[in-house]
Design a protein around this motif. Structure first.
Motif, mmCIF file in Angstrom:
data_model
loop_
_atom_site.group_PDB
_atom_site.id
_atom_site.type_symbol
_atom_site.label_atom_id
_atom_site.label_comp_id
_atom_site.label_asym_id
_atom_site.label_seq_id
_atom_site.Cartn_x
_atom_site.Cartn_y
_atom_site.Cartn_z
ATOM 1 N N SER A 115 0.833 -1.208 0.000
ATOM 2 C CA SER A 115 0.000 0.000 0.000
ATOM 3 C C SER A 115 0.869 1.259 0.000
ATOM 4 N N THR A 116 1.979 1.231 0.740
ATOM 5 C CA THR A 116 2.900 2.366 0.742
ATOM 6 C C THR A 116 3.507 2.576 -0.645
ATOM 7 N N ALA A 117 3.884 1.462 -1.298
ATOM 8 C CA ALA A 117 4.462 1.557 -2.640
ATOM 9 C C ALA A 117 3.457 2.134 -3.635
ATOM 10 N N ILE A 118 2.208 1.684 -3.548
ATOM 11 C CA ILE A 118 1.178 2.183 -4.470
ATOM 12 C C ILE A 118 0.917 3.671 -4.235
ATOM 13 N N THR A 150 -11.628 7.728 -11.249
ATOM 14 C CA THR A 150 -10.892 7.138 -10.124
ATOM 15 C C THR A 150 -11.449 5.776 -9.705
ATOM 16 N N ILE A 151 -12.775 5.607 -9.750
ATOM 17 C CA ILE A 151 -13.365 4.320 -9.346
ATOM 18 C C ILE A 151 -12.970 3.198 -10.308
ATOM 19 N N PRO A 152 -13.137 3.349 -11.641
ATOM 20 C CA PRO A 152 -12.665 2.292 -12.552
ATOM 21 C C PRO A 152 -11.162 2.031 -12.421
ATOM 22 N N TYR A 153 -10.395 3.093 -12.162
ATOM 23 C CA TYR A 153 -8.944 2.923 -11.988
ATOM 24 C C TYR A 153 -8.644 2.062 -10.767
ATOM 25 N N ALA A 154 -9.335 2.324 -9.657
ATOM 26 C CA ALA A 154 -9.122 1.543 -8.439
ATOM 27 C C ALA A 154 -9.518 0.081 -8.652
ATOM 28 N N ILE A 155 -10.651 -0.130 -9.350
ATOM 29 C CA ILE A 155 -11.084 -1.511 -9.639
ATOM 30 C C ILE A 155 -10.065 -2.205 -10.538
ATOM 31 N N GLY A 156 -9.608 -1.499 -11.563
ATOM 32 C CA GLY A 156 -8.618 -2.079 -12.472
ATOM 33 C C GLY A 156 -7.310 -2.406 -11.772
ATOM 34 N N LEU A 157 -6.928 -1.571 -10.820
ATOM 35 C CA LEU A 157 -5.698 -1.817 -10.056
ATOM 36 C C LEU A 157 -5.831 -3.099 -9.245
#
Length: 208
Positions: A115-118, A150-157
């Motif tokens: 999480s820190t790296a992300i 941001t939501i699709p990006y978080a899901i994709g991540l």
């Protein structure tokens, strides 16, 4: 007549008095001959030695013992040239609470570290600004933290991480090895090769 031996690269033993052929190699031959070859002693264990000891068994040692007992047979090596034997006086006791404590510790470290790296990557790459720029390009207006991006990006991540590690809810998604399994296999090979070289060098120095 032929005798085929397939030495292993690394074995772990405990609570034995001697290392036999069966401990370090698979033997293929006539049934009676195979049993006798498997029972041949290769190395005595030092009872006064350290609780954990390392031994190196060379395939030439095995071939010499087998040829001495069966001079009319042809001995064929179809495995490793050297075997690293890890000997422990007693088998390690599987302490359930300690094992789970280590698992929890590793999970926490990985979670915090990843999480820190992300978050560091998001900060360095200025991803919030990038999202705002995308929103302005496609919608013609400026909006802070556009959720449509941001939501699709978080899901994709999250999906990307699951696909990369090939695990979800404790189950493997495919039969392919995960990157961690590949790296661990490479690490084990390097450790084994290094230990074989170190033990071989130590034995040469002791015999010099």
């Amino acid at each position: 007549m032929d005798i085929y031996i397939k030495p292993k690269k690394k074995v772990a033993l405990s609570e034995v008095r001697a290392i036999t052929v069966k401990d370090v190699a698979d033997v293929v031959a006539v049934k009676d001959v195979a049993k006798k070859v498997e029972a041949m002693k290769l190395q005595e264990i030092d009872p006064q030695g350290k609780p954990k000891q390392n031994y190196l068994i060379s395939v030439t040692d095995i071939i010499k013992r087998v040829k001495k007992a069966y001079p009319d047979y042809t001995v064929n090596n179809v495995g490793e040239s050297d075997t690293w034997v890890q000997y422990a006086v007693r088998k390690s006791q599987d302490n359930s609470w300690w094992k789970w404590a280590k698992v929890v510790f590793v999970v926490v470290v990985l979670l915090v570290g990843s999480s820190t790296a992300i978050m560091s990557f998001q900060s360095d790459a200025q991803m919030p600004q990038v999202f705002e720029n995308y929103f302005r390009i496609f919608y013609g207006e400026t909006r802070s933290n556009p959720r449509i991006i941001t939501i699709p990006y978080a899901i994709g991540l999250a999906v990307g991480i699951i696909a990369f590690y090939n695990h979800f809810l404790g189950k493997k998604l495919t039969d392919d090895p995960t990157p961690i399994e590949v790296e661990m296999e490479q690490y084990e090979k390097q450790v084994t090769e290094t230990m074989v070289d170190l033990i071989s060098l130590q034995e040469k120095n002791d015999n010099a």
